[in-house]
Design a protein around this motif. Structure first.
Motif, PDB file in Angstrom:
ATOM      1  N   ARG A  48       1.933  12.241   9.345  1.00 41.36           N
ATOM      2  CA  ARG A  48       0.626  11.596   9.445  1.00 41.36           C
ATOM      3  C   ARG A  48       0.477  10.536   8.351  1.00 41.36           C
ATOM      4  NH1 ARG A  48      -2.657  15.968   9.165  1.00 41.36           N
ATOM      5  NH2 ARG A  48      -2.422  16.293  11.391  1.00 41.36           N
ATOM      6  N   GLY A  49       0.884  10.870   7.147  1.00 40.14           N
ATOM      7  CA  GLY A  49       0.818   9.908   6.052  1.00 40.14           C
ATOM      8  C   GLY A  49       1.741   8.718   6.272  1.00 40.14           C
ATOM      9  N   ASP A  50       2.941   8.979   6.805  1.00 43.85           N
ATOM     10  CA  ASP A  50       3.877   7.885   7.091  1.00 43.85           C
ATOM     11  C   ASP A  50       3.291   6.936   8.129  1.00 43.85           C
ATOM     12  OD1 ASP A  50       5.670   8.949   5.310  1.00 43.85           O
ATOM     13  OD2 ASP A  50       6.923   9.890   6.850  1.00 43.85           O
ATOM     14  N   PHE A  51       2.753   7.497   9.205  1.00 43.38           N
ATOM     15  CA  PHE A  51       2.184   6.652  10.261  1.00 43.38           C
ATOM     16  C   PHE A  51       0.962   5.883   9.753  1.00 43.38           C
ATOM     17  CE2 PHE A  51       4.381   9.539  13.369  1.00 43.38           C
ATOM     18  CZ  PHE A  51       5.243   8.580  13.835  1.00 43.38           C
ATOM     19  N   ARG A  52       0.182   6.496   8.878  1.00 49.33           N
ATOM     20  CA  ARG A  52      -0.980   5.803   8.316  1.00 49.33           C
ATOM     21  C   ARG A  52      -0.517   4.599   7.482  1.00 49.33           C
ATOM     22  NH1 ARG A  52      -3.831   9.925   5.873  1.00 49.33           N
ATOM     23  NH2 ARG A  52      -4.760  10.306   7.892  1.00 49.33           N
ATOM     24  N   ARG A  53       0.513   4.790   6.659  1.00 48.18           N
ATOM     25  CA  ARG A  53       1.030   3.677   5.852  1.00 48.18           C
ATOM     26  C   ARG A  53       1.625   2.583   6.730  1.00 48.18           C
ATOM     27  NH1 ARG A  53       2.230   7.931   2.479  1.00 48.18           N
ATOM     28  NH2 ARG A  53       4.279   8.255   3.402  1.00 48.18           N
ATOM     29  N   ILE A  54       2.354   2.964   7.774  1.00 47.34           N
ATOM     30  CA  ILE A  54       2.929   1.974   8.693  1.00 47.34           C
ATOM     31  C   ILE A  54       1.820   1.198   9.380  1.00 47.34           C
ATOM     32  CG2 ILE A  54       4.228   1.702  10.851  1.00 47.34           C
ATOM     33  CD1 ILE A  54       5.955   4.088   9.892  1.00 47.34           C
ATOM     34  N   GLY A  55       0.775   1.902   9.852  1.00 49.74           N
ATOM     35  CA  GLY A  55      -0.360   1.239  10.497  1.00 49.74           C
ATOM     36  C   GLY A  55      -1.065   0.276   9.564  1.00 49.74           C
ATOM     37  N   ASP A  56      -1.254   0.690   8.317  1.00 52.25           N
ATOM     38  CA  ASP A  56      -1.894  -0.204   7.340  1.00 52.25           C
ATOM     39  C   ASP A  56      -1.052  -1.451   7.107  1.00 52.25           C
ATOM     40  OD1 ASP A  56      -3.982   1.567   7.090  1.00 52.25           O
ATOM     41  OD2 ASP A  56      -3.229   2.486   5.229  1.00 52.25           O
ATOM     42  N   ASP A  57       0.255  -1.274   7.020  1.00 53.13           N
ATOM     43  CA  ASP A  57       1.143  -2.425   6.840  1.00 53.13           C
ATOM     44  C   ASP A  57       1.071  -3.367   8.037  1.00 53.13           C
ATOM     45  OD1 ASP A  57       1.943  -1.434   4.405  1.00 53.13           O
ATOM     46  OD2 ASP A  57       3.851  -0.611   5.146  1.00 53.13           O
ATOM     47  N   LEU A  58       1.084  -2.814   9.246  1.00 51.14           N
ATOM     48  CA  LEU A  58       1.016  -3.648  10.447  1.00 51.14           C
ATOM     49  C   LEU A  58      -0.312  -4.392  10.535  1.00 51.14           C
ATOM     50  CD1 LEU A  58       2.703  -1.374  13.130  1.00 51.14           C
ATOM     51  CD2 LEU A  58       3.584  -3.491  12.156  1.00 51.14           C
ATOM     52  N   ARG A  59      -1.413  -3.703  10.220  1.00 49.33           N
ATOM     53  CA  ARG A  59      -2.712  -4.371  10.232  1.00 49.33           C
ATOM     54  C   ARG A  59      -2.756  -5.517   9.235  1.00 49.33           C
ATOM     55  NH1 ARG A  59      -4.472   0.504  11.809  1.00 49.33           N
ATOM     56  NH2 ARG A  59      -4.598   1.480   9.768  1.00 49.33           N
ATOM     57  N   GLY A  60      -2.183  -5.302   8.070  1.00 50.44           N
ATOM     58  CA  GLY A  60      -2.148  -6.354   7.063  1.00 50.44           C
ATOM     59  C   GLY A  60      -1.353  -7.567   7.528  1.00 50.44           C
ATOM     60  N   VAL A  61      -0.222  -7.333   8.179  1.00 49.12           N
ATOM     61  CA  VAL A  61       0.596  -8.442   8.685  1.00 49.12           C
ATOM     62  C   VAL A  61      -0.141  -9.180   9.793  1.00 49.12           C
ATOM     63  CG1 VAL A  61       2.714  -9.007   9.949  1.00 49.12           C
ATOM     64  CG2 VAL A  61       2.794  -7.410   8.026  1.00 49.12           C
ATOM     65  N   ILE A  62      -0.776  -8.440  10.691  1.00 49.77           N
ATOM     66  CA  ILE A  62      -1.512  -9.076  11.796  1.00 49.77           C
ATOM     67  C   ILE A  62      -2.648  -9.927  11.248  1.00 49.77           C
ATOM     68  CG2 ILE A  62      -3.026  -8.591  13.755  1.00 49.77           C
ATOM     69  CD1 ILE A  62      -1.187  -6.145  14.329  1.00 49.77           C
ATOM     70  N   GLU A  63      -3.394  -9.395  10.276  1.00 48.62           N
ATOM     71  CA  GLU A  63      -4.494 -10.167   9.681  1.00 48.62           C
ATOM     72  C   GLU A  63      -3.976 -11.400   8.954  1.00 48.62           C
ATOM     73  OE1 GLU A  63      -6.518  -7.389   7.216  1.00 48.62           O
ATOM     74  OE2 GLU A  63      -7.355  -6.277   8.912  1.00 48.62           O
ATOM     75  N   ARG A  64      -2.864 -11.264   8.238  1.00 57.75           N
ATOM     76  CA  ARG A  64      -2.309 -12.412   7.519  1.00 57.75           C
ATOM     77  C   ARG A  64      -1.859 -13.506   8.478  1.00 57.75           C
ATOM     78  NH1 ARG A  64       2.846 -10.786   4.993  1.00 57.75           N
ATOM     79  NH2 ARG A  64       3.693 -11.526   6.958  1.00 57.75           N
TER      80      ARG A  64
END
Length: 74
Positions: A48-64
């Motif tokens: 769950r923690g791994d997927f949360r970190r991956i999701g946060d990274d993907l959201r950051g890239v999409i926003e950037r």
């Protein structure tokens, strides 16, 4: 027979001596008596923690990327 004529010890004998030396060195280090504790309780929490970190990274890239070049609509 001189020392130059004497054959070298067999490679197997050298490896055996090397191994015995490593075993002697390893006997000096203490073995941990307590199991290593990880920062998560179980595998589910870790995933769950791994997927949360991956999701946060993907959201950051999409926003950037969205901020870099706005999407053109026809």
């Amino acid at each position: 027979m001189t020392s130059a004529e004497r054959p070298d010890p067999a490679p197997r004998t050298r490896w055996f001596r090397y191994r015995v030396g490593l075993d002697a060195l390893a006997s000096f280090w203490p073995v941990a008596s307590e199991p290593i504790r990880y920062p998560h309780r179980d595998e589910t929490e870790a995933l769950r923690g791994d997927f949360r970190r991956i999701g946060d990274d993907l959201r950051g890239v999409i926003e950037r990327e969205a901020a870099r070049e706005p999407i053109k609509q026809d």
